[in-house]
Design a protein around this motif. Sequence first.
Motif, PDB file in Angstrom:
ATOM      1  N   SER A  14      -0.751  25.040   3.907  1.00  8.15           N
ATOM      2  CA  SER A  14      -2.266  23.381   3.779  1.00  8.15           C
ATOM      3  C   SER A  14      -1.652  23.455   2.312  1.00  8.15           C
ATOM      4  O   SER A  14      -1.537  22.234   1.967  1.00  8.15           O
ATOM      5  CB  SER A  14      -3.032  23.856   4.430  1.00  8.15           C
ATOM      6  OG  SER A  14      -3.516  24.623   3.155  1.00  8.15           O
TER       7      SER A  14
ATOM      8  N   TYR B  80       2.900  20.710   7.811  1.00 10.27           N
ATOM      9  CA  TYR B  80       3.735  21.217   6.940  1.00 10.27           C
ATOM     10  C   TYR B  80       4.788  21.554   8.195  1.00 10.27           C
ATOM     11  O   TYR B  80       4.673  21.189   9.698  1.00 10.27           O
ATOM     12  CB  TYR B  80       3.351  23.664   7.320  1.00 10.27           C
ATOM     13  CG  TYR B  80       4.010  24.311   6.393  1.00 10.27           C
ATOM     14  CD1 TYR B  80       4.592  24.208   5.517  1.00 10.27           C
ATOM     15  CD2 TYR B  80       4.914  24.675   7.623  1.00 10.27           C
ATOM     16  CE1 TYR B  80       5.627  25.431   4.487  1.00 10.27           C
ATOM     17  CE2 TYR B  80       5.988  25.648   6.584  1.00 10.27           C
ATOM     18  CZ  TYR B  80       6.091  25.736   5.661  1.00 10.27           C
ATOM     19  OH  TYR B  80       7.195  26.894   4.955  1.00 10.27           O
TER      20      TYR B  80
ATOM     21  N   MET C 286      -5.026  16.243   6.989  1.00  7.06           N
ATOM     22  CA  MET C 286      -4.698  17.322   6.016  1.00  7.06           C
ATOM     23  C   MET C 286      -2.961  16.494   6.881  1.00  7.06           C
ATOM     24  O   MET C 286      -3.141  16.147   8.108  1.00  7.06           O
ATOM     25  CB  MET C 286      -5.063  18.116   7.448  1.00  7.06           C
ATOM     26  CG  MET C 286      -4.697  19.033   6.854  1.00  7.06           C
ATOM     27  SD  MET C 286      -4.758  20.483   5.837  1.00  7.06           S
ATOM     28  CE  MET C 286      -6.429  20.039   5.128  1.00  7.06           C
TER      29      MET C 286
ATOM     30  N   GLU D 106      -8.588  23.608   1.083  1.00  6.66           N
ATOM     31  CA  GLU D 106      -8.496  23.377   2.287  1.00  6.66           C
ATOM     32  C   GLU D 106     -10.160  22.182   2.020  1.00  6.66           C
ATOM     33  O   GLU D 106     -10.720  22.506   1.016  1.00  6.66           O
ATOM     34  CB  GLU D 106      -8.115  24.018   3.184  1.00  6.66           C
ATOM     35  CG  GLU D 106      -7.521  24.224   3.828  1.00  6.66           C
ATOM     36  CD  GLU D 106      -6.778  25.264   5.172  1.00  6.66           C
ATOM     37  OE1 GLU D 106      -8.043  25.880   4.777  1.00  6.66           O
ATOM     38  OE2 GLU D 106      -6.132  25.419   5.375  1.00  6.66           O
TER      39      GLU D 106
END
Length: 182
Positions: A113, A4, A1, A104
């Motif tokens: 995200s 940020y 992932m 997500e």
Amino acid sequence: MAKYSHRMVPEIFQTFWSGMAAGEFITGAAEAAGSYRKQGARWLAACGGVRPRRGRNLKGRCLTFAEREEIAIGIAAGHTLRDIAKALNRSPSTISREIARNREPSGRYRARSAHAAAYHRASRPKPSKLATNPSLRETVEKSLTERHSPEQIAGRLRLDFPDDPQMRVSTETIYQSLYQPS
């Protein structure tokens, strides 16, 4: 992932750089961006004191972080995609694609995200023409050792290799290869 960072939000990061370009001190530029002096100093150091090109003048083509927050709020409130699109003055298909691409793994849509994922996906890890073409690189390096300027090199390549577009390079590419750390 993807992780940020404030640098992914041009509304914040580029506001800081606009202030710096206008001659403000780090404190003033950081405050204009809604941050503090220490963060401004970090942004300045991370970019080597040079304003990054990325994130400037997107002119509404890409979704902003604020729009992604509105999408997340709309989904949480149970609004339809068409209602969210109408509120943002965007096409419903844009909102649908945004949610599908940046959801997500758990299925939830979060603005932070989603923005990080879109930012990293937009990055272009495209290798330089000088890195992929050894004969061009050798020719450019030879000309640089002979103390020719990038402008002279680019012009000379056009004359020496008129029928070979692979043996052409812009002056900006030569300057980047000279001044960017490897």
